[in-house]
Scaffold this motif. Structure first.
Motif, PDB file in Angstrom:
ATOM      1  N   SER A   1       0.823  -1.200   0.000  1.00 29.10           N
ATOM      2  CA  SER A   1       0.000   0.000   0.000  1.00 29.10           C
ATOM      3  C   SER A   1       0.863   1.259   0.000  1.00 29.10           C
ATOM      4  CB  SER A   1      -0.923  -0.010   1.218  1.00 29.10           C
ATOM      5  OG  SER A   1      -1.827  -1.093   1.163  1.00 29.10           O
ATOM      6  N   LEU A   2       1.918   1.264   0.807  1.00 29.80           N
ATOM      7  CA  LEU A   2       2.790   2.438   0.848  1.00 29.80           C
ATOM      8  C   LEU A   2       3.545   2.629  -0.457  1.00 29.80           C
ATOM      9  CD1 LEU A   2       4.235   2.081   4.461  1.00 29.80           C
ATOM     10  CD2 LEU A   2       2.552   3.732   3.667  1.00 29.80           C
ATOM     11  N   THR A   3       3.929   1.534  -1.108  1.00 32.67           N
ATOM     12  CA  THR A   3       4.624   1.646  -2.394  1.00 32.67           C
ATOM     13  C   THR A   3       3.730   2.282  -3.445  1.00 32.67           C
ATOM     14  OG1 THR A   3       5.979  -0.291  -1.900  1.00 32.67           O
ATOM     15  CG2 THR A   3       5.789   0.352  -4.212  1.00 32.67           C
ATOM     16  N   VAL A   4       2.478   1.843  -3.504  1.00 31.71           N
ATOM     17  CA  VAL A   4       1.541   2.425  -4.467  1.00 31.71           C
ATOM     18  C   VAL A   4       1.339   3.912  -4.182  1.00 31.71           C
ATOM     19  CG1 VAL A   4      -0.829   2.387  -5.294  1.00 31.71           C
ATOM     20  CG2 VAL A   4       0.386   0.247  -4.917  1.00 31.71           C
ATOM     21  N   GLY A   5       1.161   4.266  -2.917  1.00 29.32           N
ATOM     22  CA  GLY A   5       0.951   5.671  -2.582  1.00 29.32           C
ATOM     23  C   GLY A   5       2.156   6.537  -2.906  1.00 29.32           C
ATOM     24  N   LEU A   6       3.361   6.057  -2.591  1.00 24.70           N
ATOM     25  CA  LEU A   6       4.564   6.852  -2.836  1.00 24.70           C
ATOM     26  C   LEU A   6       4.826   7.024  -4.329  1.00 24.70           C
ATOM     27  CD1 LEU A   6       6.999   8.295  -1.618  1.00 24.70           C
ATOM     28  CD2 LEU A   6       8.215   6.109  -1.617  1.00 24.70           C
ATOM     29  N   VAL A   7       4.732   5.949  -5.089  1.00 28.07           N
ATOM     30  CA  VAL A   7       4.963   6.043  -6.534  1.00 28.07           C
ATOM     31  C   VAL A   7       3.914   6.942  -7.188  1.00 28.07           C
ATOM     32  CG1 VAL A   7       5.089   4.730  -8.686  1.00 28.07           C
ATOM     33  CG2 VAL A   7       6.136   3.819  -6.610  1.00 28.07           C
ATOM     34  N   THR A   8       2.672   6.807  -6.765  1.00 29.78           N
ATOM     35  CA  THR A   8       1.621   7.659  -7.309  1.00 29.78           C
ATOM     36  C   THR A   8       1.890   9.126  -7.006  1.00 29.78           C
ATOM     37  OG1 THR A   8      -0.011   5.895  -7.063  1.00 29.78           O
ATOM     38  CG2 THR A   8      -0.848   8.135  -7.285  1.00 29.78           C
ATOM     39  N   GLY A   9       2.283   9.427  -5.764  1.00 25.71           N
ATOM     40  CA  GLY A   9       2.562  10.806  -5.399  1.00 25.71           C
ATOM     41  C   GLY A   9       3.707  11.405  -6.189  1.00 25.71           C
ATOM     42  N   VAL A  10       4.786  10.647  -6.372  1.00 27.24           N
ATOM     43  CA  VAL A  10       5.944  11.168  -7.108  1.00 27.24           C
ATOM     44  C   VAL A  10       5.602  11.412  -8.575  1.00 27.24           C
ATOM     45  CG1 VAL A  10       8.271  10.613  -7.897  1.00 27.24           C
ATOM     46  CG2 VAL A  10       7.620  10.156  -5.531  1.00 27.24           C
ATOM     47  N   LEU A  11       4.983  10.430  -9.222  1.00 24.65           N
ATOM     48  CA  LEU A  11       4.677  10.573 -10.648  1.00 24.65           C
ATOM     49  C   LEU A  11       3.643  11.665 -10.903  1.00 24.65           C
ATOM     50  CD1 LEU A  11       4.562   6.857 -11.873  1.00 24.65           C
ATOM     51  CD2 LEU A  11       6.378   8.534 -12.181  1.00 24.65           C
TER      52      LEU A  11
END
Length: 310
Positions: A96-106
């Motif tokens: 869940s944290l990986t999806v949130g972080l990658v989404t936020g950066v992109l």
């Protein structure tokens, strides 16, 4: 304090000492209780996602127990197949944290490129990029993500994050465009342009530093949106494996609510809610930095109320 000139009764200018108003910046922001609480919550989940799986045994290993409640052997009980819910919760936090972080950066990078660069360059570039963002702005977000995810057939966390980011950058880009158009006409930007500095340097060193609070708030909002969207996709059976949303999906399929197995679906839902609250607290603190009307001066906040004071 600053020294200004003021005309006296004779018409002559005399120096006048004017106290300098304190502008709350990042140091003042760190004193905010909301920010400290939000950072503590986010840091806790980040550490759980990074180092938690290193100390947890394989959660896919099925035990002999079948849907038992919390106990000394299983802190959060077991699923209908005997999987330890606590182990699943710790391991799923990384997805869940990986999806949130990658989404936020992109999403933040795309909004900066389209919003800031387009607004600074202007002319046809601004018109074209603005039209492009308007098209994505009117498209329904979640239905579009569902269609694209189902069409591609990919269930990886990285691919889901990319799909969510590509459908959620339009709103932040519009905000950054409006702020950039107000910043590009200021004196220091004109001075840098007249001195012959290239456009990339003006954008990087003159425009973007003034947009950092807005960019930070949009990044946090994008992270929160990515986590919630991934949880919705996983609950519908379109998400990847190994996330809090996946735990909710399997709990719903096994009718955990009807069986009274609250320990199966409450922990992942509570983690999503608490992490969202932490990110929201950080976002509220950044809003106070951006909007002076939301700030309460420390002297007024600590000043006791007196009779007759409105």
């Amino acid at each position: 304090m600053t020294i200004e000139t003021q005309a006296d009764v004779t018409g002559e200018t005399v120096p006048v000492v004017v106290p300098r108003t304190r502008r709350p910046g990042w140091r003042g922001l760190l004193r905010s209780g909301k920010l400290r609480a939000g950072l503590g919550i986010v840091l806790f989940f980040a550490l759980a996602g990074l180092i938690g799986p290193l100390f947890v045994h394989d959660p896919e290993r099925v035990s002999d127990d079948q849907l038992f409640g919390p106990s000394a052997a299983h802190l959060l009980g077991t699923t209908n197949t005997g999987q330890d819910v606590f182990k699943l919760l710790v391991v799923s936090s990384r997805g869940s944290l990986t999806v949130g972080l990658v989404t936020g950066v992109l999403a933040t990078l795309i909004s900066i490129v389209i919003g800031v660069v387009g607004a600074y360059v202007g002319n046809r570039w601004d018109e074209g990029l603005s039209l492009f963002s308007n098209v994505f702005l009117v498209l329904p977000g979640l239905p579009l993500v569902i269609l694209v995810t189902d069409y591609l057939g990919s269930r990886g966390a990285a691919m889901i994050a990319v799909i969510i980011a590509l459908t959620s950058w339009a709103g932040p880009a519009r905000v950054l465009r409006a702020q950039t158009m107000s910043v590009r006409g200021r004196d220091y930007v004109d001075a840098a342009r007249v001195s012959g500095e290239p456009a990339w340097r003006i954008i990087g060193f003159e425009v973007l530093p003034n947009l950092l609070p807005i960019i930070a708030a949009q990044f946090i909002f994008a992270v929160l949106g990515g986590i919630l969207t991934e949880a919705a996709l996983a609950f519908l059976g379109l998400g990847g494996s190994g996330s809090w949303g996946t735990m909710l999906y399997f709990a719903q399929n096994a009718q955990a609510l009807s069986l009274g197995a609250w320990w199966w679906f409450v922990p992942p839902g509570l983690c999503i809610a608490v992490l969202g609250a932490g990110l929201a607290l950080i976002n509220f603190s950044l809003d106070e930095l951006i909007n002076p009307r939301l700030r309460v001066p420390r002297d007024k906040a600590n000043r006791p109320a007196t009779a007759g004071t409105p």
